[in-house]
Design an enzyme around this catalytic site. Structure first.
Site, PDB file in Angstrom:
ATOM      1  N   ARG A 240      14.221  95.495  82.672  1.00  0.00           N
ATOM      2  CA  ARG A 240      14.920  96.604  83.316  1.00  0.00           C
ATOM      3  C   ARG A 240      14.101  97.862  83.081  1.00  0.00           C
ATOM      4  O   ARG A 240      13.567  98.066  81.978  1.00  0.00           O
ATOM      5  CB  ARG A 240      16.322  96.788  82.729  1.00  0.00           C
ATOM      6  CG  ARG A 240      17.349  95.762  83.201  1.00  0.00           C
ATOM      7  CD  ARG A 240      17.702  95.914  84.695  1.00  0.00           C
ATOM      8  NE  ARG A 240      18.696  94.953  85.137  1.00  0.00           N
ATOM      9  CZ  ARG A 240      18.432  93.757  85.662  1.00  0.00           C
ATOM     10  NH1 ARG A 240      17.176  93.355  85.796  1.00  0.00           N
ATOM     11  NH2 ARG A 240      19.405  92.957  86.057  1.00  0.00           N
ATOM     12  N   GLU A 269      15.608 103.125  89.858  1.00  0.00           N
ATOM     13  CA  GLU A 269      15.339 102.430  91.125  1.00  0.00           C
ATOM     14  C   GLU A 269      16.268 102.890  92.232  1.00  0.00           C
ATOM     15  O   GLU A 269      17.447 103.136  91.953  1.00  0.00           O
ATOM     16  CB  GLU A 269      15.529 100.913  90.924  1.00  0.00           C
ATOM     17  CG  GLU A 269      14.433 100.309  90.094  1.00  0.00           C
ATOM     18  CD  GLU A 269      14.639  98.817  89.841  1.00  0.00           C
ATOM     19  OE1 GLU A 269      14.093  98.330  88.849  1.00  0.00           O
ATOM     20  OE2 GLU A 269      15.362  98.148  90.611  1.00  0.00           O
ATOM     21  N   HIS A 287      10.917  95.286  92.312  1.00  0.00           N
ATOM     22  CA  HIS A 287      11.961  94.425  91.718  1.00  0.00           C
ATOM     23  C   HIS A 287      12.038  93.062  92.428  1.00  0.00           C
ATOM     24  O   HIS A 287      13.036  92.732  93.065  1.00  0.00           O
ATOM     25  CB  HIS A 287      13.330  95.127  91.726  1.00  0.00           C
ATOM     26  CG  HIS A 287      14.228  94.630  90.621  1.00  0.00           C
ATOM     27  ND1 HIS A 287      15.078  95.424  89.907  1.00  0.00           N
ATOM     28  CD2 HIS A 287      14.395  93.386  90.095  1.00  0.00           C
ATOM     29  CE1 HIS A 287      15.736  94.702  89.004  1.00  0.00           C
ATOM     30  NE2 HIS A 287      15.326  93.453  89.101  1.00  0.00           N
TER      31      HIS A 287
HETATM   32  C1  GLV Z   1      17.222  90.582  88.087  1.00  0.00           C
HETATM   33  O1  GLV Z   1      16.691  91.598  87.762  1.00  0.00           O
HETATM   34  C2  GLV Z   1      18.238  89.897  87.340  1.00  0.00           C
HETATM   35  O2  GLV Z   1      18.710  90.396  86.301  1.00  0.00           O
HETATM   36  O3  GLV Z   1      18.635  88.824  87.794  1.00  0.00           O
END
Ligand code: GLV
Ligand code: GLV
Length: 322
Positions: A240, A269, A287
């Site tokens: 993250r 983001e 992402h």
């Molecule tokens: C993606 O970032 C997830 O946590 O699945």
């Protein structure tokens, strides 16, 4: 028969939507989402289930807006920092995530970022597309070999282990840190040594982040952590964004405190720190950790299966217990 209301906050594969429609009446965003907090609040009244995307903040206020019929929030992600799990639990709402199904896809992407930054793939691509002249030369655009180097894994959970396995196939050795030590058989399989964070920072040639975002890991990689890394080291983040202090990272990349970074996630983001955009020693992708057709379908299906289980009175498949 009761008809349940299922609110889906983003786009799901058609096949999975069909399966969910068997569980109740679906509400989906007219424009496919994402929903603003206000739109989310407006959509949920009367909902029995919410299928949420990772940027939807689902807290006690959203649960209250949904009302007492809300039974399950199924996050289509393994990370669940966007959910206030205790607040949901207090209201008798089950929360679920999608562990397991995205492990390989995310580990593949982490490996891709690791190789891209250490072998300057983004920079090379930009050079060719720019039309500027180039020629093969023995000293042209040299990167850094990954074989023989140490991969430091922050958080040796499922994804961290999958990255470590891949890195070993590339000739890297593995060390890790985490809240607790891995089981002896995991350490043995990966030939991985446990190091306290300061030692891992100092020893790693590539540091890859696989911890959840929690108050304890927010800005775990700050200016001081970056300064403790080798000037030749690379940072890879597929966890993250807020685990890394992005402003501090920009400074570290600019001034050679570390050699480079590969980032799949960002602090705010979809905004990306403008300082990152000017730097050649950082690879930026939007992402995409779990973004394969196979994996996204499996994630959506698992979320849908969790909804169907809870609404039918059965236990969820992958409840969030933390
Ligand atoms: C993606 O970032 C997830 O946590 O699945
Ligand atoms: C490189 O392209 C080589 O042939 O060594």
């Amino acid at each position: 028969m009761t008809t349940f209301k299922v609110v889906v906050t983003g786009r799901l594969p058609e096949a999975v939507l069909g399966e969910l429609a068997a569980a109740g009446t679906l509400w989906t965003p007219p424009d496919g989402g994402p929903l603003s907090p206000e739109e989310l609040r407006a959509a949920v009244p009367g909902a029995n289930a919410i299928v949420s995307m990772l940027h939807d903040r689902i807290d006690g206020a959203v649960a209250d807006a949904a009302g007492p019929g809300l039974r399950v929030v199924a996050n289509v992600a393994v990370g669940y920092d966007n959910l206030d799990v205790p607040a949901l639990r207090e209201r008798g709402v089950t929360a679920t995530n999608t562990p397991g199904v995205l492990t390989d896809a995310t580990a593949d992407l982490a490996m891709g970022l690791l190789l891209s930054v250490s072998r300057r793939l983004g920079e090379g691509e930009r050079l060719i597309r720019s039309g500027r002249p180039w020629r093969f030369a023995l000293d042209f655009m040299l990167g850094s070999q990954v074989g023989g180097k140490l991969l430091g894994v922050v958080g040796l959970g499922e994804i961290g282990r999958a990255v470590a396995r891949r890195a070993r196939a590339f000739g890297m050795s593995v060390a890790y840190t985490g809240r607790r030590r891995a089981a002896p058989e995991v350490e043995r399989e990966l030939d991985a040594s446990y190091l306290p964070m300061p030692d891992l920072l100092a020893a790693s040639d590539v540091l890859t982040l696989h911890c959840p975002l929690t108050p304890a890991t927010r800005h775990l990689i700050d200016a001081a952590a970056l300064a403790a890394m080798k000037p030749t080291a690379y940072l890879v983040n597929t966890s993250r964004g807020p685990v890394v202090d992005e402003a501090a990272l920009v400074e570290a990349l600019k001034s050679g405190v570390i050699a480079g970074a590969g980032l799949d996630v960002f602090e705010d983001e979809p905004r990306v720190h403008p300082g990152l955009l000017d730097l050649d020693n950082v690879v930026l992708v939007p992402h995409l950790g779990s973004a394969t057709t196979e994996t996204r379908t499996a994630m959506a299906r698992l979320a849908a299966d969790n909804v169907r289980a809870v609404l039918s009175g059965a236990p969820p498949l992958t409840p969030i217990t933390g």
